[in-house]
Design a protein around this motif. Structure first.
Motif, PDB file in Angstrom:
ATOM      1  N   VAL A 335      28.350 -29.447 -27.036  1.00 37.01           N
ATOM      2  CA  VAL A 335      26.733 -29.072 -25.330  1.00 37.01           C
ATOM      3  C   VAL A 335      25.906 -28.810 -26.138  1.00 37.01           C
ATOM      4  O   VAL A 335      24.693 -29.753 -25.572  1.00 37.01           O
ATOM      5  CB  VAL A 335      27.751 -27.888 -25.070  1.00 37.01           C
ATOM      6  N   LYS A 336      25.531 -28.500 -27.120  1.00 30.46           N
ATOM      7  CA  LYS A 336      24.074 -28.324 -27.679  1.00 30.46           C
ATOM      8  C   LYS A 336      23.808 -29.647 -28.382  1.00 30.46           C
ATOM      9  O   LYS A 336      22.276 -29.723 -28.444  1.00 30.46           O
ATOM     10  CB  LYS A 336      24.160 -26.747 -28.564  1.00 30.46           C
ATOM     11  N   GLY A 339      22.601 -31.654 -24.773  1.00 26.11           N
ATOM     12  CA  GLY A 339      21.705 -31.178 -24.786  1.00 26.11           C
ATOM     13  C   GLY A 339      20.519 -31.373 -25.084  1.00 26.11           C
ATOM     14  O   GLY A 339      19.618 -31.658 -24.486  1.00 26.11           O
ATOM     15  N   LEU A 344      22.269 -33.925 -20.788  1.00 23.82           N
ATOM     16  CA  LEU A 344      23.031 -32.617 -19.720  1.00 23.82           C
ATOM     17  C   LEU A 344      21.651 -32.626 -18.764  1.00 23.82           C
ATOM     18  O   LEU A 344      20.240 -32.774 -18.826  1.00 23.82           O
ATOM     19  CB  LEU A 344      23.135 -31.622 -20.659  1.00 23.82           C
ATOM     20  N   HIS A 351      26.868 -26.210 -18.524  1.00 21.54           N
ATOM     21  CA  HIS A 351      26.806 -26.315 -19.642  1.00 21.54           C
ATOM     22  C   HIS A 351      27.745 -25.498 -19.974  1.00 21.54           C
ATOM     23  O   HIS A 351      28.876 -25.743 -21.242  1.00 21.54           O
ATOM     24  CB  HIS A 351      25.316 -25.891 -20.738  1.00 21.54           C
TER      25      HIS A 351
END
Length: 407
Positions: A335-336, A339, A344, A351
């Motif tokens: 996810v990081k 992003g 995203l 998130h």
């Protein structure tokens, strides 16, 4: 949001599940005899054909729009990655631990799949209601968008579960029944040895799924010359995938997406003035029975599982380690990274949903599959018992970590 408040919010749905499962276990005991083996099988078929499709259609048709699908496209990739990494780690665990052949699919499926709908539908709105959360002060708006995220997660998760995990459990059932047939044939051979079979022939078992089987002896060269071509294997594989995509939950998800994405169709069902709102209300009423029925069946299977399960403690520990240590760390990195690459939206709740998808306990639909194929039911129940018990602590810890990162 304080730690103990978060502890209460995150553990409440899991505790509810454990309480209902305990009731199911009590109903399956010899004292009540309300959830016998045959009863659980019949109820599971109803859940598979009626309740689960109704739940998916009711949630998606109401909360997901076409704009949402376009904006949240990465969730499809994210859930696919949870299955990819979880399945890979589960496969490694199987190779190291070497469990019974019919348990391999169950272990990999539990590592790969997560409870991407039921728990999120309860946890996310509850988190939004708490003061001090990193998701904004408008609790109603947070709860509404959170419900949409959870519904989409449930639908996409259902697609992966009813294709990938479904195939794993089905393969385990084939191995289990093949093992039983092999043992049966060995017993027959031991009692009535056949001296006419020579070393230059191969014995084939042709089993059409009935109790009777036909044993034929072919020369080795003839068997080798009849190997299926690569094209035939590809066609059979595509046919299998298409057949699994036609399962009731997947069809319901597709129809739900269609009604949610097309405004004039949605207006027919959703809203106080919708002419066909009674259909939506009826479908939702059926869908509300999904979670309690699955949980009761899970508790009923647990009674027999605790008595006769062949699941080793090392297997349970391996699944817990993969689900609650390895995958959440991988999820944070995924996810990081996404992003940072601008893939995203800026919504921290989005998130959070993507991260928490890596930290969820196994999908409860796996229990339905083991019941449908009559394989590893007891082991599944025991595995679910420990993974959901540990989830009470694990979900709380990782929710705290995720919110701290997103604050």
């Amino acid at each position: 949001m304080g730690f103990f408040t978060l502890l209460e919010v995150a553990s409440m749905p899991v505790i509810q599940m454990l309480l209902v499962g305990t009731l199911g276990a009590f109903m399956a005991t010899d004292y009540l005899k309300l959830l016998s083996t045959d009863t659980r099988k019949s109820l599971n078929k109803i859940v598979f054909v009626v309740f689960t499709p109704a739940l998916m259609f009711a949630s998606l048709s109401k909360t997901v729009t076409w704009e949402d699908l376009m904006a949240w496209w990465f969730m499809l990739v994210n859930i696919g990655l949870t299955f990819l990494f979880g399945g890979l780690l589960g496969w490694i665990a199987v190779k190291i631990l070497k469990p019974e052949p019919h348990l391999e699919g169950l272990i990999i499926a539990c590592c790969a799949s997560g409870n991407l709908g039921n728990l999120l539908l309860i946890i996310v709105p509850a988190v939004c209601k708490e003061d001090g959360s990193p998701f904004g002060s408008d609790h109603q708006a947070c709860g509404s968008i959170g419900l949409s995220y959870a519904s989409l997660s449930m639908a996409l998760g259902g697609f992966y579960i009813w294709t990938y995990a479904y195939q794993l459990i089905k393969s385990s059932a084939v191995k289990y029944k093949a093992g039983l047939q092999t043992n049966h044939d060995e017993d027959i051979t031991a009692k009535t040895p056949n001296k006419d079979l020579e070393s230059d022939s191969k014995t084939l078992l042709l089993d059409g799924g009935e109790s009777d089987s036909l044993i034929l002896s072919y020369p080795l060269e003839q068997v080798d010359s009849n190997k299926p071509s690569m094209l035939k294997n590809v066609v059979e594989m595509l046919h299998q995938i298409l057949e699994e995509l036609m399962s009731p939950p997947t069809i319901a998800a597709i129809i739900g997406f269609t009604f949610g994405a097309i405004p004039w169709l949605k207006e027919l069902l959703i809203g106080d003035k919708a002419p066909l709102r009674v259909i939506q209300d009826s479908v939702k009423l059926l869908g509300d029975g999904t979670i309690p029925c699955i949980t009761l069946i899970l508790g009923g299977n647990l009674v027999q599982g605790l008595r006769s399960s062949s699941l080793r403690p090392s297997t349970t520990i391996a699944v817990i380690f993969i689900k609650y240590v390895c995958l959440p760390i991988i999820g944070m990195g995924v996810v990081k990274t996404a992003g940072g690459l601008g893939l995203l939206s800026d919504d921290p709740l989005y998130h959070y949903i993507l991260m928490i998808q890596f930290a969820l306990p196994p999908a409860m639909n796996i229990s339905t599959m083991t019941q449908l194929f009559d394989v590893a039911q007891e082991e599944c129940s025991v595995l679910f018992l420990w993974t959901y018990l540990v989830a009470c602590v694990s979900l709380t810890v990782w929710s705290t970590v995720f919110m701290w990162i997103l604050s």
